[in-house]
Design a protein around this motif. Structure first.
Motif, PDB file in Angstrom:
ATOM      1  N   ASP B  55      43.718  40.627  34.706  1.00  0.00           N
ATOM      2  CA  ASP B  55      43.666  41.572  35.824  1.00  0.00           C
ATOM      3  C   ASP B  55      42.237  42.025  36.118  1.00  0.00           C
ATOM      4  O   ASP B  55      41.901  42.338  37.247  1.00  0.00           O
ATOM      5  CB  ASP B  55      44.523  42.813  35.506  1.00  0.00           C
ATOM      6  CG  ASP B  55      46.013  42.533  35.700  1.00  0.00           C
ATOM      7  OD1 ASP B  55      46.334  41.435  36.190  1.00  0.00           O
ATOM      8  OD2 ASP B  55      46.825  43.397  35.361  1.00  0.00           O
ATOM      9  N   ALA B 202      40.788  41.530  40.281  1.00  0.00           N
ATOM     10  CA  ALA B 202      41.458  42.381  41.254  1.00  0.00           C
ATOM     11  C   ALA B 202      41.378  43.853  40.869  1.00  0.00           C
ATOM     12  O   ALA B 202      41.594  44.725  41.701  1.00  0.00           O
ATOM     13  CB  ALA B 202      42.913  41.950  41.390  1.00  0.00           C
ATOM     14  N   PHE B 203      41.079  44.135  39.576  1.00  0.00           N
ATOM     15  CA  PHE B 203      41.042  45.527  39.116  1.00  0.00           C
ATOM     16  C   PHE B 203      39.787  45.790  38.297  1.00  0.00           C
ATOM     17  O   PHE B 203      39.154  44.872  37.792  1.00  0.00           O
ATOM     18  CB  PHE B 203      42.290  45.835  38.267  1.00  0.00           C
ATOM     19  CG  PHE B 203      43.572  45.680  39.031  1.00  0.00           C
ATOM     20  CD1 PHE B 203      44.105  46.753  39.740  1.00  0.00           C
ATOM     21  CD2 PHE B 203      44.234  44.466  39.064  1.00  0.00           C
ATOM     22  CE1 PHE B 203      45.273  46.612  40.460  1.00  0.00           C
ATOM     23  CE2 PHE B 203      45.409  44.313  39.792  1.00  0.00           C
ATOM     24  CZ  PHE B 203      45.936  45.391  40.489  1.00  0.00           C
ATOM     25  N   LYS B 217      41.963  50.327  37.873  1.00  0.00           N
ATOM     26  CA  LYS B 217      41.985  50.738  39.276  1.00  0.00           C
ATOM     27  C   LYS B 217      41.701  49.532  40.140  1.00  0.00           C
ATOM     28  O   LYS B 217      40.989  48.620  39.731  1.00  0.00           O
ATOM     29  CB  LYS B 217      40.887  51.794  39.518  1.00  0.00           C
ATOM     30  CG  LYS B 217      41.416  53.188  39.563  1.00  0.00           C
ATOM     31  CD  LYS B 217      40.397  54.246  40.002  1.00  0.00           C
ATOM     32  CE  LYS B 217      38.960  53.814  40.188  1.00  0.00           C
ATOM     33  NZ  LYS B 217      38.029  54.943  40.057  1.00  0.00           N
ATOM     34  N   LYS B 218      42.218  49.546  41.350  1.00  0.00           N
ATOM     35  CA  LYS B 218      41.982  48.433  42.250  1.00  0.00           C
ATOM     36  C   LYS B 218      40.481  48.260  42.503  1.00  0.00           C
ATOM     37  O   LYS B 218      39.759  49.230  42.690  1.00  0.00           O
ATOM     38  CB  LYS B 218      42.705  48.709  43.567  1.00  0.00           C
ATOM     39  CG  LYS B 218      42.624  47.575  44.545  1.00  0.00           C
ATOM     40  CD  LYS B 218      43.492  47.844  45.759  1.00  0.00           C
ATOM     41  CE  LYS B 218      43.223  46.801  46.832  1.00  0.00           C
ATOM     42  NZ  LYS B 218      44.129  46.950  47.979  1.00  0.00           N
ATOM     43  N   ASN B 219      40.039  46.999  42.503  1.00  0.00           N
ATOM     44  CA  ASN B 219      38.629  46.687  42.754  1.00  0.00           C
ATOM     45  C   ASN B 219      38.442  46.400  44.240  1.00  0.00           C
ATOM     46  O   ASN B 219      38.873  45.358  44.731  1.00  0.00           O
ATOM     47  CB  ASN B 219      38.236  45.471  41.901  1.00  0.00           C
ATOM     48  CG  ASN B 219      36.823  45.005  42.162  1.00  0.00           C
ATOM     49  OD1 ASN B 219      36.065  45.662  42.874  1.00  0.00           O
ATOM     50  ND2 ASN B 219      36.473  43.857  41.584  1.00  0.00           N
ATOM     51  N   GLU B 220      37.799  47.318  44.952  1.00  0.00           N
ATOM     52  CA  GLU B 220      37.653  47.155  46.399  1.00  0.00           C
ATOM     53  C   GLU B 220      36.705  46.015  46.741  1.00  0.00           C
ATOM     54  O   GLU B 220      36.711  45.501  47.855  1.00  0.00           O
ATOM     55  CB  GLU B 220      37.180  48.464  47.046  1.00  0.00           C
ATOM     56  CG  GLU B 220      38.178  49.632  46.929  1.00  0.00           C
ATOM     57  CD  GLU B 220      39.541  49.351  47.555  1.00  0.00           C
ATOM     58  OE1 GLU B 220      39.635  48.428  48.394  1.00  0.00           O
ATOM     59  OE2 GLU B 220      40.525  50.028  47.173  1.00  0.00           O
ATOM     60  N   ALA B 225      41.024  41.573  47.864  1.00  0.00           N
ATOM     61  CA  ALA B 225      41.514  42.956  47.741  1.00  0.00           C
ATOM     62  C   ALA B 225      42.594  43.289  48.776  1.00  0.00           C
ATOM     63  O   ALA B 225      43.516  44.062  48.488  1.00  0.00           O
ATOM     64  CB  ALA B 225      40.355  43.936  47.853  1.00  0.00           C
ATOM     65  N   VAL B 228      46.033  42.721  47.480  1.00  0.00           N
ATOM     66  CA  VAL B 228      46.452  43.398  46.251  1.00  0.00           C
ATOM     67  C   VAL B 228      47.194  44.677  46.634  1.00  0.00           C
ATOM     68  O   VAL B 228      46.633  45.555  47.282  1.00  0.00           O
ATOM     69  CB  VAL B 228      45.235  43.718  45.348  1.00  0.00           C
ATOM     70  CG1 VAL B 228      45.679  44.474  44.106  1.00  0.00           C
ATOM     71  CG2 VAL B 228      44.531  42.424  44.954  1.00  0.00           C
ATOM     72  N   ASP B 231      47.572  50.094  43.524  1.00  0.00           N
ATOM     73  CA  ASP B 231      46.346  50.885  43.443  1.00  0.00           C
ATOM     74  C   ASP B 231      45.872  51.009  42.004  1.00  0.00           C
ATOM     75  O   ASP B 231      44.691  51.062  41.718  1.00  0.00           O
ATOM     76  CB  ASP B 231      46.574  52.297  43.989  1.00  0.00           C
ATOM     77  CG  ASP B 231      46.898  52.261  45.466  1.00  0.00           C
ATOM     78  OD1 ASP B 231      46.266  51.445  46.169  1.00  0.00           O
ATOM     79  OD2 ASP B 231      47.794  53.001  45.904  1.00  0.00           O
ATOM     80  N   ARG B 523      47.856  41.352  40.266  1.00  0.00           N
ATOM     81  CA  ARG B 523      47.435  41.246  41.666  1.00  0.00           C
ATOM     82  C   ARG B 523      48.541  40.694  42.562  1.00  0.00           C
ATOM     83  O   ARG B 523      48.502  40.879  43.775  1.00  0.00           O
ATOM     84  CB  ARG B 523      46.185  40.366  41.785  1.00  0.00           C
ATOM     85  CG  ARG B 523      46.398  38.928  41.345  1.00  0.00           C
ATOM     86  CD  ARG B 523      45.092  38.146  41.337  1.00  0.00           C
ATOM     87  NE  ARG B 523      44.780  37.555  42.624  1.00  0.00           N
ATOM     88  CZ  ARG B 523      43.944  36.516  42.773  1.00  0.00           C
ATOM     89  NH1 ARG B 523      43.342  36.000  41.719  1.00  0.00           N
ATOM     90  NH2 ARG B 523      43.712  36.025  43.959  1.00  0.00           N
ATOM     91  N   SER B 526      54.039  44.009  43.317  1.00  0.00           N
ATOM     92  CA  SER B 526      54.044  45.214  44.135  1.00  0.00           C
ATOM     93  C   SER B 526      55.234  46.073  43.761  1.00  0.00           C
ATOM     94  O   SER B 526      56.199  45.603  43.172  1.00  0.00           O
ATOM     95  CB  SER B 526      54.088  44.845  45.615  1.00  0.00           C
ATOM     96  OG  SER B 526      55.257  44.114  45.876  1.00  0.00           O
TER      97      SER B 526
END
Lengths: 305, 529
Positions: B55, B202-203, B217-220, B225, B228, B231, B523, B526
């Protein structure tokens, strides 16, 4: 009393040294090492790992290095948790175990005194038998039964409390109860026994003869004498609560240090095992000292000069 | 009675509680096998670590939700005709979480770092196919001499020592993930700590509390992204599988990565499809010591294998969470068209097999009236004990009495590694990559670490060498099949069961596909309310 306490603490240093030495060498007698797992490691990889952790050096040298580091407050790198050093791992978990253990200990003392005195004051009545039954239950039913049942009932079935985790006050309730229950039982039995004896003693009879109110007789005169055996039990109880939290920590998934006693040994995480040994040894020494000092406060016959 | 009330109460509690424990809709509470030992992709060795690292980072290639290999940081690659040179073209938009571009130099740095002896990488040998890698790991060559070059910022060239048809598969392993060189240089071993870690997946790492939780945490800055959904991901380590099950039933976690076998029947009964039991790339086996006088006879080994009722082991001892094994290489593995060779006695009924086995041993002078005694060694575990007891019982009908020798895992494997004496020893193997070579290489005569049986067959070694040199996958799988036929004839190991992965997946979690690698990158997942 202060000089007595200091003397006691100083005399603990050779004791700790002997414990550390014995644990270090006993640990190494066990067959297998930290890198023997289901997956056998390539010879080169194993050699690199041994070199990284200094396991390729002669044992006496490893011991000397370990002692040297320990004196500087460094308990060495963990062989398994490779991102941390042992004192960091213990520093993270110890406050949690202590919070858990201390709460359980206080609960055990308060509940134990209450139940024990109740039973003693109403000796051979239904209340007495009821308390004894509960105490026997608490002693005989092991943690690994009580803990999952508590979690099943209060977390899964009733959804009142969380099943696992740490951080919120409500995540502490079930583990503390599971941990305290056997101790409550022991303290109850101790108090009941000594209370019955105290109630028959001369000074209580004298107090009664003076016509003091019953509550004062019980709390100020009988209980103060009766609580002494429970106080001596505090030392072993504190150690038991620290080590006894292994099961409770696992069932409620708590990040305390209890798990390292078993896991560390099974994984041959030498430094982690040494770290837990040192912590417990210090705990036992300090708690025994506290108990002795408490004695001086509670029992007028004991004086340290 | 209590049980029934409990059951209905459990059910209603689960429905009512819903996901009350989860922090918010897009926070995935993910049960993991245990605490990771490290978050350093070069020191890693466990499945729990693989889940988290997958991840946090993206390698040259990644697994899709169904565990197919797909482009990751590398958008395409070419293999030279001799199968020795791999040229990867890296995506232009691949970025680290701090905004730095992901470059070919980063991969060069990473692959050199894992091979440096002082890194102490447990899995370094998985990348030995790279030219000169083993010499570097042994400390005999400089890291720069490895066959890894950055042609330019976005072109990476990897040269191999010899053709390795499964090389791309190898890169899916977490050891193939890149580190951010500047962070490693600045923080040393501490680059894995929250606040210091720079990742390209992704994180990103937000918090890491030992034995409590790991928060991602989500990697902007991740190139994908937008796709994904989650959050946050909270990885919760569960040493005790039953604890995870209770937490799941109380709605505190969305998935569990393992389940207690004894609870599977109830869970299936109450939660149906949420219980996922899928074939896994692993085999549970008994190694036979070929240097032992009694076991040196191949017919004896055949008889012992024949007499084991694997269906009983799978269904009764492991509650349907293991599959009876009729080969060493598990079914469904990649690069093995046609699968493992068929073995005649697996087609016979259990009664006939027992008779035949007894007949073979009787001809050797072994029967219940004149029994022999062998020692069975296994590592402490309730399931291993039950399986060993059942097998001892099956063998006792043949006149083979079993004495047990039980040690904890570390002592057990140290004994095997040090070539200590034994007759029969339990072990298991989970493949690192989906290729039959990853199973069959274990009993090559020069494989000191894994060839517990001390199997020494020149013909087998020859076949394995041929397979290693063959770049045509069809021809190669034919050769490997011949090798496995020899394996099943000579039985260095008696394959008993194939592993299964077992998970508990909330109906609110979508995107979870069962697959043979048991990989489920967050990723692709959901949550719905």
């Amino acid at each position: 009393m202060l000089s007595y306490a200091l003397r006691r603490l100083l005399s603990a240093i050779p004791t700790l040294f002997i414990i550390v030495t014995a644990a270090f060498f006993m640990m190494r007698i066990a067959p297998g090492g930290p890198f023997d797992q289901e997956r056998t490691l390539e010879a080169t990889v194993m050699a690199n790992l041994n070199a990284t952790f200094g396991l390729d050096k002669p044992l006496w040298q490893q011991y000397a290095i370990y002692l040297g580091n320990l004196f500087q407050g460094d308990m060495g790198p963990s062989f398994i948790y490779r991102d941390k050093r042992v004192h960091e791992i213990l520093a993270e978990g110890l406050p949690i175990s202590m919070q858990l253990g201390a709460t359980a200990l206080v609960l055990a003392l308060v509940l134990g005194c209450l139940l024990g005195s109740m039973a003693a004051l109403r000796q051979n009545t239904r209340t007495d038998f009821g308390v004894i039954a509960v105490a026997t239950f608490g002693i005989t039913v092991p943690n690994f039964v009580v803990a999952p049942v508590l979690s099943l009932v209060f977390a899964v079935m009733l959804s009142w409390l969380p099943a696992q985790g740490w951080g919120n006050w409500n995540q502490m309730l079930l583990p503390v109860i599971a941990l305290a229950l056997p101790q409550v039982a022991v303290v109850t039995r101790l108090i009941r026994g000594s209370m019955i004896e105290a109630l028959r003693s001369d000074h209580v009879r004298t107090a009664r003869a003076y016509g003091l109110p019953a509550r004062m007789v019980v709390v100020k005169h009988a209980l103060r004498a009766a609580i002494l055996p429970a106080i001596s039990y505090l030392g072993p109880a504190a150690a038991a609560l620290l080590t006894g939290s292994i099961v409770v920590e696992q069932v409620f998934n708590l990040p305390g240090i209890g798990r390292y006693f078993v896991q560390g040994a099974l994984n041959r995480d030498y430094t982690l095992v040494m770290g837990t040994v040192v912590i417990v040894a210090i705990f036992v020494v300090v708690f025994n000292l506290i108990v002795d000092l408490l004695y001086a406060v509670l029992d007028p016959r004991v004086r340290y000069d | 009675m209590f049980h029934r009330t409990m059951k209905s109460a459990l059910l209603s509690a689960t429905i009512v509680a819903g996901m009350a424990g989860a922090a918010s809709a897009a926070t995935y509470m993910r049960g993991n096998d245990g605490n990771p030992e490290t978050l350093d992709q070069h020191k890693t060795s466990t499945v729990a670590e693989a889940n988290i690292l997958r991840d946090l980072y993206e390698g040259l290639v990644v697994y899709t939700p169904s565990a197919e290999v797909a482009p990751g940081v590398a958008e395409e690659w070419e293999v030279s005709d001799d199968g020795l040179t791999y040229t990867f073209k890296l995506r232009e938009d691949a970025m680290w979480s701090n905004g730095d571009p992901v470059t070919a130099q980063d991969f060069v740095y990473s692959l050199q770092r894992i091979m440096k002896p002082e890194t102490g990488a447990k899995y370094a040998n998985i990348l030995y196919p790279i030219e000169n890698a083993e010499a570097v790991n042994k400390g005999e060559a400089e890291p720069e001499s490895m066959g890894v070059t950055a042609v330019d910022d976005k072109t990476l060239e990897i040269k191999l020592g010899q053709p390795t048809p499964f090389f791309i598969e190898l890169l899916t392993h977490q050891t193939g993930l890149p580190v951010h060189p500047a962070s490693v240089e600045e923080h040393g071993a501490d680059f894995v700590q929250p606040g210091k870690m720079v990742s390209n997946g992704a994180f990103v790492l937000d918090a890491n509390i030992l034995n409590d939780k790991i928060v991602l945490k989500k990697n902007e800055n991740f190139h994908g992204a937008d796709d994904v959904a989650l959050d946050m991901v909270n990885y919760l380590p569960f040493e005790d599988r039953a604890t995870c099950v209770r937490a799941w039933e109380a709605g505190e976690v969305h998935s569990c990565s393992d389940l207690p076998a004894e609870d599977i029947a109830r869970l299936k009964d109450e939660h149906g499809d949420a219980v996922r039991v899928a074939p896994y790339l692993g085999t549970y086996y008994y190694a036979l010591n070929h240097e032992d006088e009694f076991l040196a006879d191949p017919e004896v080994r055949q008889a012992l294998s024949m007499a084991i009722d694997r269906v009983f082991l799978a269904e009764e001892i492991f509650q349907g969470t293991m599959v009876p094994a009729e080969s060493f290489v598990p079914p469904g593995i990649g690069n093995y068209s046609g699968g493992s060779p068929e073995i005649e006695y697996f087609g016979m009924s259990m009664l006939d097999r027992e008779d035949k086995a007894a007949e073979i041993l009787e001809a050797k002078g072994v029967s219940p009236d004149s029994p022999v005694t062998i020692e069975l060694m296994y590592n402490t575990s309730e399931n291993h004990k039950n399986a060993a007891t059942a097998i001892a019982d099956m063998w006792s009908n043949l006149g083979v009495n079993v004495e047990f020798n039980v040690r904890d895992a570390s002592a057990h494997y140290a004994h095997l590694r040090d070539r200590g004496d034994f007759d029969v020893a339990r072990a298991g193997w989970i493949g690192d990559y989906s290729d039959p070579q990853n199973f069959l290489f274990m009993v090559e005569s020069d494989n000191d670490g894994f060839n517990y049986a001390r199997y020494d067959n020149a013909e087998y070694d020859q076949l394995m060498d041929e397979a290693a040199a063959e770049t045509d996958l069809e021809k190669r799988s034919e050769i490997l099949k011949k090798a496995e036929a020899l394996f099943m004839r000579d039985l260095p190991f008696i394959p008993l069961l194939y592993y299964s992965s077992r998970s508990l997946v909330s109906p609110n979690l979508s995107g979870w596909e069962d697959n043979i690698q048991n990989v489920h990158a967050s990723r692709y997942l959901s949550l719905s309310e």
